[in-house]
Design a protein around this motif. Structure first.
Motif, PDB file in Angstrom:
ATOM      1  N   SER A  30       0.813  -1.217   0.000  1.00  0.00           N
ATOM      2  CA  SER A  30       0.000   0.000   0.000  1.00  0.00           C
ATOM      3  C   SER A  30       0.847   1.268   0.000  1.00  0.00           C
ATOM      4  O   SER A  30       0.336   2.348  -0.274  1.00  0.00           O
ATOM      5  N   SER A  31       2.140   1.156   0.268  1.00  0.00           N
ATOM      6  CA  SER A  31       2.988   2.352   0.294  1.00  0.00           C
ATOM      7  C   SER A  31       3.210   2.919  -1.113  1.00  0.00           C
ATOM      8  O   SER A  31       3.609   4.064  -1.253  1.00  0.00           O
ATOM      9  N   SER A  55      -6.946   1.869   7.220  1.00  0.00           N
ATOM     10  CA  SER A  55      -5.931   2.718   7.852  1.00  0.00           C
ATOM     11  C   SER A  55      -4.574   2.625   7.169  1.00  0.00           C
ATOM     12  O   SER A  55      -3.809   3.584   7.177  1.00  0.00           O
ATOM     13  N   SER A  56      -4.250   1.481   6.569  1.00  0.00           N
ATOM     14  CA  SER A  56      -2.954   1.351   5.891  1.00  0.00           C
ATOM     15  C   SER A  56      -2.851   2.311   4.704  1.00  0.00           C
ATOM     16  O   SER A  56      -1.765   2.757   4.360  1.00  0.00           O
ATOM     17  N   ARG A  59      -1.888   6.304   5.581  1.00  0.00           N
ATOM     18  CA  ARG A  59      -0.529   6.703   5.928  1.00  0.00           C
ATOM     19  C   ARG A  59       0.240   7.306   4.760  1.00  0.00           C
ATOM     20  O   ARG A  59       1.307   7.847   4.946  1.00  0.00           O
ATOM     21  N   LYS A 147      -9.938  -1.796  -1.582  1.00  0.00           N
ATOM     22  CA  LYS A 147      -8.487  -1.829  -1.824  1.00  0.00           C
ATOM     23  C   LYS A 147      -8.186  -2.414  -3.195  1.00  0.00           C
ATOM     24  O   LYS A 147      -7.325  -1.905  -3.908  1.00  0.00           O
TER      25      LYS A 147
END
Length: 155
Positions: A30-31, A55-56, A59, A147
């Protein structure tokens, strides 16, 4: 006959392994997805639980990232009644309408729903607890689908 079934299963299994199949969300990083903001509307409890599940993604704040608008709602409908007219089964439905934008340009819009039938008893406390548990399960399922949609829309 069972030997033939076992042989077919083993052949299928080895073909599946050899093809390189991996689940889409298994190695999801997810980054790599940059998100400007996620806006939630709808019932406070539902949005809180959905925020926890997503929540991931929160960030990765980036002023040039995606804007995601999510509207979430829940409905409970009587499905089955007994001869006295008392509800014996309910269907819980959770729906998320979302839009993914990139610099005010809409990339995708979609509606994702998930539902579950539950049995209802005369015990109000246990019935409410069962509704809450199933609502949480439906929200986790919807968050995974969101997602996946984000992954597909950014590729």
């Amino acid at each position: 006959m069972t030997k033939l079934k076992n042989l077919k299963f083993l052949l299928f299994f080895f073909l599946l392994i050899g093809c390189g199949f991996t689940p889409i969300l298994k190695d999801f990083d997810s980054s790599k997805i940059k998100i400007k903001e996620i806006k939630y509307t709808g019932d406070q409890q539902l949005t809180f639980k959905l925020k926890e599940s997503l929540s991931s993604l929160e960030r990765n704040k980036d002023p040039n990232g995606l804007t995601i608008n999510i509207s979430i709602s829940k409905s409970i409908n009587s499905v089955t009644k007994n001869t006295a007219g008392t509800t014996t089964e309910e269907e819980i439905s959770v729906t998320a309408n979302f839009e993914i934008k990139n610099a005010e340009k809409s990339i995708t819009k979609d509606d994702i729903s998930s539902s579950k039938r539950i049995s209802v008893t005369n015990n109000l406390v246990s019935d409410q607890e069962k509704r809450d548990i199933e609502t949480g399960n439906l929200l986790r399922e919807i968050s995974q689908k969101i997602k996946a949609q984000i992954i597909f829309s950014t590729r």
